[in-house]
Design a protein around this motif. Structure first.
Motif, PDB file in Angstrom:
ATOM      1  N   LYS A  26      32.302  39.907  43.488  1.00  0.00           N
ATOM      2  CA  LYS A  26      33.677  39.396  43.533  1.00  0.00           C
ATOM      3  C   LYS A  26      34.586  40.199  42.603  1.00  0.00           C
ATOM      4  O   LYS A  26      35.751  40.458  42.926  1.00  0.00           O
ATOM      5  CB  LYS A  26      33.706  37.915  43.148  1.00  0.00           C
ATOM      6  CG  LYS A  26      33.146  36.985  44.214  1.00  0.00           C
ATOM      7  CD  LYS A  26      33.227  35.536  43.764  1.00  0.00           C
ATOM      8  CE  LYS A  26      32.639  34.603  44.813  1.00  0.00           C
ATOM      9  NZ  LYS A  26      32.680  33.186  44.387  1.00  0.00           N
ATOM     10  N   LYS A  27      34.045  40.606  41.452  1.00  0.00           N
ATOM     11  CA  LYS A  27      34.831  41.424  40.522  1.00  0.00           C
ATOM     12  C   LYS A  27      35.118  42.798  41.122  1.00  0.00           C
ATOM     13  O   LYS A  27      36.209  43.350  40.940  1.00  0.00           O
ATOM     14  CB  LYS A  27      34.079  41.575  39.202  1.00  0.00           C
ATOM     15  CG  LYS A  27      33.978  40.277  38.403  1.00  0.00           C
ATOM     16  CD  LYS A  27      33.131  40.453  37.159  1.00  0.00           C
ATOM     17  CE  LYS A  27      32.989  39.130  36.394  1.00  0.00           C
ATOM     18  NZ  LYS A  27      32.116  39.273  35.204  1.00  0.00           N
ATOM     19  N   ILE A  28      34.140  43.345  41.842  1.00  0.00           N
ATOM     20  CA  ILE A  28      34.332  44.641  42.510  1.00  0.00           C
ATOM     21  C   ILE A  28      35.442  44.532  43.552  1.00  0.00           C
ATOM     22  O   ILE A  28      36.337  45.382  43.628  1.00  0.00           O
ATOM     23  CB  ILE A  28      33.018  45.103  43.170  1.00  0.00           C
ATOM     24  CG1 ILE A  28      31.947  45.368  42.109  1.00  0.00           C
ATOM     25  CG2 ILE A  28      33.244  46.350  44.022  1.00  0.00           C
ATOM     26  CD1 ILE A  28      30.544  45.497  42.672  1.00  0.00           C
ATOM     27  N   ALA A  29      35.384  43.465  44.355  1.00  0.00           N
ATOM     28  CA  ALA A  29      36.414  43.244  45.378  1.00  0.00           C
ATOM     29  C   ALA A  29      37.777  43.035  44.733  1.00  0.00           C
ATOM     30  O   ALA A  29      38.793  43.570  45.202  1.00  0.00           O
ATOM     31  CB  ALA A  29      36.045  42.041  46.237  1.00  0.00           C
ATOM     32  N   GLY A  30      37.810  42.276  43.641  1.00  0.00           N
ATOM     33  CA  GLY A  30      39.071  42.016  42.947  1.00  0.00           C
ATOM     34  C   GLY A  30      39.690  43.277  42.384  1.00  0.00           C
ATOM     35  O   GLY A  30      40.907  43.481  42.470  1.00  0.00           O
ATOM     36  N   THR A  31      38.858  44.157  41.820  1.00  0.00           N
ATOM     37  CA  THR A  31      39.360  45.427  41.284  1.00  0.00           C
ATOM     38  C   THR A  31      39.959  46.279  42.392  1.00  0.00           C
ATOM     39  O   THR A  31      41.008  46.908  42.210  1.00  0.00           O
ATOM     40  CB  THR A  31      38.224  46.204  40.588  1.00  0.00           C
ATOM     41  OG1 THR A  31      37.675  45.402  39.542  1.00  0.00           O
ATOM     42  CG2 THR A  31      38.737  47.511  40.000  1.00  0.00           C
ATOM     43  N   ALA A  32      39.305  46.301  43.556  1.00  0.00           N
ATOM     44  CA  ALA A  32      39.792  47.105  44.686  1.00  0.00           C
ATOM     45  C   ALA A  32      41.143  46.614  45.188  1.00  0.00           C
ATOM     46  O   ALA A  32      41.944  47.397  45.699  1.00  0.00           O
ATOM     47  CB  ALA A  32      38.770  47.078  45.821  1.00  0.00           C
ATOM     48  N   MET A  33      41.415  45.317  45.046  1.00  0.00           N
ATOM     49  CA  MET A  33      42.679  44.753  45.540  1.00  0.00           C
ATOM     50  C   MET A  33      43.768  44.707  44.480  1.00  0.00           C
ATOM     51  O   MET A  33      44.920  44.403  44.788  1.00  0.00           O
ATOM     52  CB  MET A  33      42.433  43.345  46.089  1.00  0.00           C
ATOM     53  CG  MET A  33      41.670  43.334  47.402  1.00  0.00           C
ATOM     54  SD  MET A  33      41.579  41.705  48.173  1.00  0.00           S
ATOM     55  CE  MET A  33      40.286  40.955  47.196  1.00  0.00           C
ATOM     56  N   THR A  34      43.415  45.000  43.232  1.00  0.00           N
ATOM     57  CA  THR A  34      44.403  44.969  42.153  1.00  0.00           C
ATOM     58  C   THR A  34      45.474  46.034  42.371  1.00  0.00           C
ATOM     59  O   THR A  34      45.170  47.175  42.713  1.00  0.00           O
ATOM     60  CB  THR A  34      43.717  45.204  40.794  1.00  0.00           C
ATOM     61  OG1 THR A  34      42.759  44.177  40.574  1.00  0.00           O
ATOM     62  CG2 THR A  34      44.734  45.186  39.665  1.00  0.00           C
ATOM     63  N   GLY A  35      46.721  45.651  42.183  1.00  0.00           N
ATOM     64  CA  GLY A  35      47.825  46.585  42.361  1.00  0.00           C
ATOM     65  C   GLY A  35      48.391  46.594  43.761  1.00  0.00           C
ATOM     66  O   GLY A  35      49.398  47.239  44.027  1.00  0.00           O
ATOM     67  N   ALA A  40      38.573  46.408  49.693  1.00  0.00           N
ATOM     68  CA  ALA A  40      37.596  45.560  49.004  1.00  0.00           C
ATOM     69  C   ALA A  40      36.263  45.539  49.745  1.00  0.00           C
ATOM     70  O   ALA A  40      35.193  45.587  49.125  1.00  0.00           O
ATOM     71  CB  ALA A  40      38.147  44.143  48.865  1.00  0.00           C
ATOM     72  N   LEU A  41      36.314  45.477  51.068  1.00  0.00           N
ATOM     73  CA  LEU A  41      35.082  45.490  51.866  1.00  0.00           C
ATOM     74  C   LEU A  41      34.307  46.781  51.651  1.00  0.00           C
ATOM     75  O   LEU A  41      33.078  46.769  51.484  1.00  0.00           O
ATOM     76  CB  LEU A  41      35.415  45.326  53.351  1.00  0.00           C
ATOM     77  CG  LEU A  41      35.725  43.912  53.835  1.00  0.00           C
ATOM     78  CD1 LEU A  41      36.312  43.949  55.243  1.00  0.00           C
ATOM     79  CD2 LEU A  41      34.463  43.055  53.829  1.00  0.00           C
TER      80      LEU A  41
END
Length: 536
Positions: free
Chosen positions: A154-163, A394-395
């Motif tokens: 979930k943290k990986i997905a969240g980082t990818a969507m940040t910004g 994110a995927l």
């Protein structure tokens, strides 16, 4: 041998030849221009770009791949940098801006060295040595992750969507992404997990809030049944997926029929009707109760299908029909005469549902449980497009992390560590390659500097703070927290990225920079003018 005087022309009149340092300078400037177009979009506080195409359509995005794809670029070297973004997007699905900005900075640093009379061959050799060492450093920073570590995924997905525009619903969408991956995840022959992206499709529907989005097991078709008399709900259904229509067969060649007797036209029409009825009868005898086709379903065929209690959907995307066939365990049929029981799929439930203001058909409780659909809701088409891009990033991030089993800290921690250790490595190398390795190390600093600049922070102060942390013991995971304006341990902060994103960005940027540095002449052919209309 007699000495010849004068100039020899080997190219057509109007052609342009740019040589040596001038050609290299033009190429480097073009690459830097492309990098400059996207650098302000980098990071959580990156800005958006408004893109207006030739027809006047407007789109707003901070996604590097989207921006570069829609830019009308002509310069050959600039196009090569755009190829870096395409490669990064194809291989990793994210990190396109990082790769392009890094390529532009590598070329800028190379330009500085060429002005100091360092030959390109020395720069290229040094860059290759630096890239190899950089990849080793990235691998040393890698942290293991498995498909069972849901919190980290979930943290990986969240980082990818940040910004991105998805950030306001990052927690909800991160959970949605990880659940989608968990449902569609499969094992390959080597025992490693991977996600078959064709099994997962997002259907965007305007209206409602993003939190109304949900995962649905099965295939969701963005069309309703073709006839209101057809059933709206069926259980334990035999399903036929077709790439042919249910209609009167056209003649193979253009033909003309002459009607001499009034009754002949009726006979011809009756013959067509019989053809259509025979096709529907054939489907009904197979026990099929649901038909999905990429082609047309004649009005008369709809009438007969409704009488048999068969639901039909027509003119669907080929990808949707293939997913129906895959989910139900059937095959894509191209000829009604050759259908076998193996071609017919089965579904536990087929029903027409309402999403927003539109009717959709859901095929669920299928044989293949890995085929999944996601209804994505948003207030406007623009927001939905941005949600889709963010979720796609994110995927890819989650998928790559599971597949490779390694992640690295974000916030430019990797670039800061590479810069520090490459400068140390450069001191051990003799010759002019040392200068190139040092330039490569300096180029890596463009990423943390851009993050700081885009967040309104001082890039100099942030680089000093980052170098101080990375120079200390156990400081390699420190990256820039742009919200708090200081370096922090990115692993503890939950800001993490797939290791493949960094390795691919370094490889792609280095290869593109070297390819452009090898060019010493630009030979541009004369533009061919089209003759005026009516003249030859």
């Amino acid at each position: 041998m007699a000495q010849q005087t004068g100039q020899s022309y080997v190219m057509r009149e109007g052609s342009q030849v740019t040589r040596g340092f001038e050609a290299q300078t033009y190429n480097i400037m073009a690459a830097m221009a492309v990098a400059g177009a996207v650098i302000s979009t980098l990071g959580p506080r990156g800005m958006d770009k408004m893109l207006v195409d030739s027809t006047g359509d407007i789109s707003v995005s901070n996604d590097g791949a989207t921006i570069l794809r829609k830019m009308d670029i002509e310069h050959p070297a600039a196009k090569m940098i755009v190829e870096v973004a395409k490669t990064q997007d194809a291989e990793v699905g994210d990190g396109t801006t990082t790769a392009v900005v890094l390529a532009g900075e590598l070329l800028r640093q190379a330009g500085v060295l060429t002005e100091k009379s360092v030959h390109q061959s020395s720069i290229i050799k040094g860059y290759l040595m630096a890239a190899e060492k950089a990849l080793e450093i990235v691998k040393d920073m890698g942290v293991e992750v498995t498909e069972k570590d849901t919190a980290m995924l979930k943290k990986i997905a969240g980082t990818a969507m940040t910004g991105k525009d998805t950030e306001n619903a990052k927690d909800f969408l991160s959970d949605l992404v990880v659940k989608s991956v968990a449902v569609t995840m499969q094992k390959d022959a080597a025992g490693k997990y991977y996600v078959e992206r064709e099994n997962l499709v997002f259907e965007k529907k305007k209206g409602g809030d993003v939190t109304d989005s949900k995962i649905i097991e099965g295939v969701l078709i963005d069309k309703g049944k073709v006839n209101f008399q057809m059933p709206s709900r069926l259980e334990n259904v035999k399903v036929l997926a077709m790439d042919i229509g249910i209609e009167a067969k056209d003649t193979q060649f253009d033909a003309e029929f002459k009607i001499k007797v009034p009754g002949q036209f009726k006979q011809f029409a009756d013959m067509e009707d019989r053809q259509i009825k025979e096709q529907v009868d054939k489907i009904a005898k197979l026990g099929v109760k649901a038909v999905f086709t990429t082609k047309a379903i004649d009005d008369l065929a709809q009438h007969y299908m409704a009488k048999y209690g068969i639901i039909g959907l027509r003119r669907l995307k080929t990808s949707d029909v293939r997913r129906v066939a895959k989910a139900t365990g059937g095959s894509l049929v191209t000829n009604l005469d050759g259908i076998t029981p193996a071609d017919i799929g089965t579904a536990g439930l087929i029903e027409e549902i309402t999403v927003g203001d539109d009717e959709m058909v859901l095929v669920s409780k299928c044989k293949d449980k890995k085929v999944t659909s996601v209804i994505l809701r948003g207030v406007s088409e623009h927001i939905l497009d941005e949600y889709e891009r963010g979720i796609d990033d994110a995927l890819h991030a989650v998928q790559n992390s599971i597949k490779d089993g390694k992640i690295v800290p974000g916030g430019a921690a990797v670039e800061a560590e590479i810069s520090l250790r490459l400068k140390q490595y450069a001191m051990t190398v003799k010759g002019k390659e040392q200068l190139a390795i040092d330039a490569f190390a300096s180029a890596m600093e463009v990423i943390p500097k851009a993050l700081a600049t885009n967040a309104g922070l001082s890039p100099i102060d942030m680089m000093i703070a980052l170098k101080s942390k990375h120079g200390a013991k156990d400081g390699k995971n420190f990256g820039l927290n742009v919200y708090k304006g200081k370096p922090m341990d990115m692993l503890k902060e939950g800001v993490v990225e797939p290791m493949k994103l960094k390795t691919q960005a370094i490889q792609s940027a280095t290869e593109a920079a070297i390819m452009i540095l090898r060019i010493d002449d630009i030979l541009a052919a004369a533009q061919t003018k089209n003759p005026a209309p009516g003249r030859r």
